[in-house]
Design a protein around this motif. Structure first.
Motif, PDB file in Angstrom:
ATOM      1  N   CYS A   9     -47.180 -24.063   5.278  1.00  0.00           N
ATOM      2  CA  CYS A   9     -47.748 -25.055   4.356  1.00  0.00           C
ATOM      3  C   CYS A   9     -49.198 -24.712   4.029  1.00  0.00           C
ATOM      4  N   PRO A  10     -49.593 -24.838   2.758  1.00  0.00           N
ATOM      5  CA  PRO A  10     -50.960 -24.494   2.352  1.00  0.00           C
ATOM      6  C   PRO A  10     -51.949 -25.573   2.745  1.00  0.00           C
ATOM      7  N   GLY A  11     -53.239 -25.227   2.667  1.00  0.00           N
ATOM      8  CA  GLY A  11     -54.292 -26.182   2.937  1.00  0.00           C
ATOM      9  C   GLY A  11     -55.124 -26.462   1.703  1.00  0.00           C
ATOM     10  N   ARG A  12     -56.306 -27.031   1.926  1.00  0.00           N
ATOM     11  CA  ARG A  12     -57.218 -27.339   0.835  1.00  0.00           C
ATOM     12  C   ARG A  12     -57.549 -26.079   0.047  1.00  0.00           C
ATOM     13  N   GLY A  13     -57.832 -26.254  -1.239  1.00  0.00           N
ATOM     14  CA  GLY A  13     -58.198 -25.129  -2.081  1.00  0.00           C
ATOM     15  C   GLY A  13     -57.016 -24.440  -2.729  1.00  0.00           C
ATOM     16  N   SER A  14     -55.809 -24.981  -2.577  1.00  0.00           N
ATOM     17  CA  SER A  14     -54.633 -24.313  -3.140  1.00  0.00           C
ATOM     18  C   SER A  14     -54.187 -24.898  -4.483  1.00  0.00           C
ATOM     19  N   TYR A  15     -54.793 -26.021  -4.914  1.00  0.00           N
ATOM     20  CA  TYR A  15     -54.486 -26.577  -6.229  1.00  0.00           C
ATOM     21  C   TYR A  15     -55.736 -26.398  -7.094  1.00  0.00           C
ATOM     22  N   ASN A  16     -55.688 -25.395  -7.978  1.00  0.00           N
ATOM     23  CA  ASN A  16     -56.817 -25.065  -8.848  1.00  0.00           C
ATOM     24  C   ASN A  16     -56.374 -25.142 -10.308  1.00  0.00           C
ATOM     25  N   SER A  17     -57.183 -24.641 -11.215  1.00  0.00           N
ATOM     26  CA  SER A  17     -56.899 -24.806 -12.646  1.00  0.00           C
ATOM     27  C   SER A  17     -55.542 -24.225 -13.035  1.00  0.00           C
ATOM     28  N   GLN A  18     -55.162 -23.072 -12.443  1.00  0.00           N
ATOM     29  CA  GLN A  18     -53.880 -22.464 -12.803  1.00  0.00           C
ATOM     30  C   GLN A  18     -52.684 -23.243 -12.252  1.00  0.00           C
ATOM     31  N   GLU A  19     -52.948 -24.142 -11.291  1.00  0.00           N
ATOM     32  CA  GLU A  19     -51.858 -24.963 -10.732  1.00  0.00           C
ATOM     33  C   GLU A  19     -51.681 -26.283 -11.479  1.00  0.00           C
ATOM     34  N   LEU A  20     -52.570 -26.595 -12.409  1.00  0.00           N
ATOM     35  CA  LEU A  20     -52.443 -27.843 -13.155  1.00  0.00           C
ATOM     36  C   LEU A  20     -51.068 -27.900 -13.809  1.00  0.00           C
ATOM     37  N   GLY A  21     -50.356 -28.998 -13.625  1.00  0.00           N
ATOM     38  CA  GLY A  21     -49.011 -29.137 -14.169  1.00  0.00           C
ATOM     39  C   GLY A  21     -47.922 -28.630 -13.238  1.00  0.00           C
ATOM     40  N   TYR A  22     -48.273 -28.290 -11.990  1.00  0.00           N
ATOM     41  CA  TYR A  22     -47.290 -27.728 -11.043  1.00  0.00           C
ATOM     42  C   TYR A  22     -46.115 -28.689 -10.822  1.00  0.00           C
ATOM     43  N   LEU A  23     -46.424 -29.961 -10.614  1.00  0.00           N
ATOM     44  CA  LEU A  23     -45.358 -30.938 -10.397  1.00  0.00           C
ATOM     45  C   LEU A  23     -44.497 -31.090 -11.644  1.00  0.00           C
ATOM     46  N   ALA A  24     -45.125 -31.146 -12.791  1.00  0.00           N
ATOM     47  CA  ALA A  24     -44.370 -31.304 -14.039  1.00  0.00           C
ATOM     48  C   ALA A  24     -43.474 -30.097 -14.302  1.00  0.00           C
ATOM     49  N   ARG A  25     -43.969 -28.891 -13.999  1.00  0.00           N
ATOM     50  CA  ARG A  25     -43.185 -27.674 -14.258  1.00  0.00           C
ATOM     51  C   ARG A  25     -42.004 -27.528 -13.307  1.00  0.00           C
ATOM     52  N   HIS A  26     -42.235 -27.816 -12.045  1.00  0.00           N
ATOM     53  CA  HIS A  26     -41.231 -27.486 -11.037  1.00  0.00           C
ATOM     54  C   HIS A  26     -40.482 -28.683 -10.454  1.00  0.00           C
ATOM     55  N   HIS A  27     -41.055 -29.904 -10.599  1.00  0.00           N
ATOM     56  CA  HIS A  27     -40.471 -31.019  -9.856  1.00  0.00           C
ATOM     57  C   HIS A  27     -40.318 -32.291 -10.678  1.00  0.00           C
ATOM     58  N   ALA A  28     -40.053 -32.124 -11.957  1.00  0.00           N
ATOM     59  CA  ALA A  28     -39.860 -33.304 -12.802  1.00  0.00           C
ATOM     60  C   ALA A  28     -38.651 -34.123 -12.358  1.00  0.00           C
ATOM     61  N   ASP A  29     -37.729 -33.472 -11.620  1.00  0.00           N
ATOM     62  CA  ASP A  29     -36.510 -34.156 -11.178  1.00  0.00           C
ATOM     63  C   ASP A  29     -36.652 -34.770  -9.788  1.00  0.00           C
ATOM     64  N   GLN A  30     -37.861 -34.740  -9.209  1.00  0.00           N
ATOM     65  CA  GLN A  30     -38.026 -35.218  -7.831  1.00  0.00           C
ATOM     66  C   GLN A  30     -38.770 -36.547  -7.775  1.00  0.00           C
ATOM     67  N   GLN A  31     -38.432 -37.442  -8.668  1.00  0.00           N
ATOM     68  CA  GLN A  31     -39.115 -38.730  -8.703  1.00  0.00           C
ATOM     69  C   GLN A  31     -38.881 -39.546  -7.433  1.00  0.00           C
ATOM     70  N   ALA A  32     -37.754 -39.374  -6.795  1.00  0.00           N
ATOM     71  CA  ALA A  32     -37.490 -40.119  -5.561  1.00  0.00           C
ATOM     72  C   ALA A  32     -38.498 -39.745  -4.481  1.00  0.00           C
ATOM     73  N   LEU A  33     -38.970 -38.516  -4.484  1.00  0.00           N
ATOM     74  CA  LEU A  33     -39.973 -38.072  -3.526  1.00  0.00           C
ATOM     75  C   LEU A  33     -41.380 -38.434  -3.984  1.00  0.00           C
ATOM     76  N   LEU A  34     -41.649 -38.296  -5.288  1.00  0.00           N
ATOM     77  CA  LEU A  34     -43.010 -38.473  -5.802  1.00  0.00           C
ATOM     78  C   LEU A  34     -43.388 -39.940  -6.033  1.00  0.00           C
ATOM     79  N   ALA A  35     -42.423 -40.768  -6.398  1.00  0.00           N
ATOM     80  CA  ALA A  35     -42.736 -42.159  -6.723  1.00  0.00           C
ATOM     81  C   ALA A  35     -43.391 -42.914  -5.564  1.00  0.00           C
ATOM     82  N   PRO A  36     -42.903 -42.774  -4.320  1.00  0.00           N
ATOM     83  CA  PRO A  36     -43.582 -43.475  -3.218  1.00  0.00           C
ATOM     84  C   PRO A  36     -45.010 -42.998  -2.982  1.00  0.00           C
TER      85      PRO A  36
END
Length: 346
Positions: A9-36
């Protein structure tokens, strides 16, 4: 036949400008995990992680702030963990770097969903009113990622010199493959940045918006965390957990009080040995693959450097590691699209 894998598992500093939209790109179908996660954040008066991820531009003051960065990375990493193809991989252990220890506990089941976001968000928000000290990074390997005793001796000498000044406090924070992360107060950081000779084009590198994690300077944070986060948040993991000392917490032999005590005590104020965690992962579990969760892939080099130090799979330098990664990658980083395809279902 399934391959075995240790998940990192990564730590701090792993979500930068190139990662913007990571959830939207890869996990739009994981609302059950993200909503809580979003619901918890909104209860705290904080922006939802999906809202932060959807912003049109990366804003360092917003995305990299501790109270937001921690939750964003947690959401991305745990969604990646859920996306691993379990028909192809048997996960035999989980570990992480620094804040990644909290994520590893969540992935391994030592924290249920509500407890995990409570821990991650609370620890990430501890210094929203002001950071305690900072961190810098310096290499102790050569250009081919081989151990360089002279560089290690130089760093040790400079630390000793700086700590002789009455206004300075500097400590080893993280052993990160061929890099050393130093946590220090402001005068010590300034002195080290001025005295350490340049190494390549990047180092010494002061990390933006990072406190002096894993040093005695964070003793007040440890005390606050113990008062706010009860041991009842923790449960026995469902998978072996490798911590920042290289210690393995086994599912049937985990003392929950000891896990709480380590997580909010020594893990906060003593050095985090990510190198030892990787060494234990490969030697004790002998996995077919290492899977690095996203977002980002900036732990790839430190992991490669530790594999070289251990001469794992015959790798003795950076050239060997890169060739192995090109031919048949031992390390699969889900933050890299071409490697991600080897981890998620087709």
């Amino acid at each position: 036949m399934k391959q075995t894998a240790v998940v990192i598992c990564p730590g701090r500093g792993s979500y930068n400008s190139q990662e913007l939209g990571y959830l939207a790109r890869h996990h739009a179908d994981q609302q059950a995990l993200l909503a809580p996660i979003d619901a918890y954040r909104q209860q705290q008066g904080q922006a939802a992680v999906t809202e932060l991820d959807r912003l049109p531009r990366y804003a360092p003051d917003r995305h990299a702030a501790g109270e937001n960065a921690s939750a964003l990375i947690y959401a991305c990493a745990l969604a990646d963990f859920a996306a691993i193809d379990r028909e192809r991989y048997e996960i035999v252990a989980v570990t992480g770097n620094s804040m990644g220890w909290y994520l590893a506990m969540a992935a391994a089941g030592a924290l249920e969903a509500r407890a995990a976001i409570t821990l991650v968000n609370t620890m990430g928000s501890m210094m929203q009113d002001g950071l305690i000290g900072g961190q810098l990074v310096y290499p102790v390997v050569d250009e081919q990622w081989r151990a360089d005793p002279a560089r290690q001796a130089l760093l040790d000498e400079q630390l000793e010199r700086v700590n002789q000044r009455p206004d300075c406090q500097a400590y080893l924070s993280i052993q990160l493959g061929g890099l050393r992360v130093i946590g220090a107060n402001a005068p010590a950081l300034a002195a080290l940045m001025a005295s350490l000779p340049p190494s390549g084009e990047r180092y010494p590198l002061q990390l933006a918006r990072h406190a002096a994690f894993h040093t005695p300077l964070l003793t007040p944070v440890s005390r606050r965390a113990r008062s706010q986060l009860p041991a009842s948040l923790f449960k026995r993991p469902g998978l072996p957990l490798i911590d920042g000392r290289g210690h393995i917490w086994q599912p049937l032999a985990t003392d929950l009080k000891a896990l709480w005590d380590y997580t909010l005590g020594k893990q906060v104020v003593e050095p985090f040995n990510f190198s030892a965690a990787i060494e234990v992962a490969i030697k004790e579990f002998a996995p077919d693959r290492l899977i690095l969760l996203g977002p980002g892939s900036n732990l790839g080099a430190p992991i490669g450097q530790e594999l070289i130090r251990q001469r794992w799979l015959g790798m003795s330098d950076k050239t060997d590691f890169k060739q192995r990664q090109a031919d048949d990658p031992f390390l699969l980083a889900m933050g890299l699209d071409e490697q991600r395809q080897q981890v998620v279902p087709g």
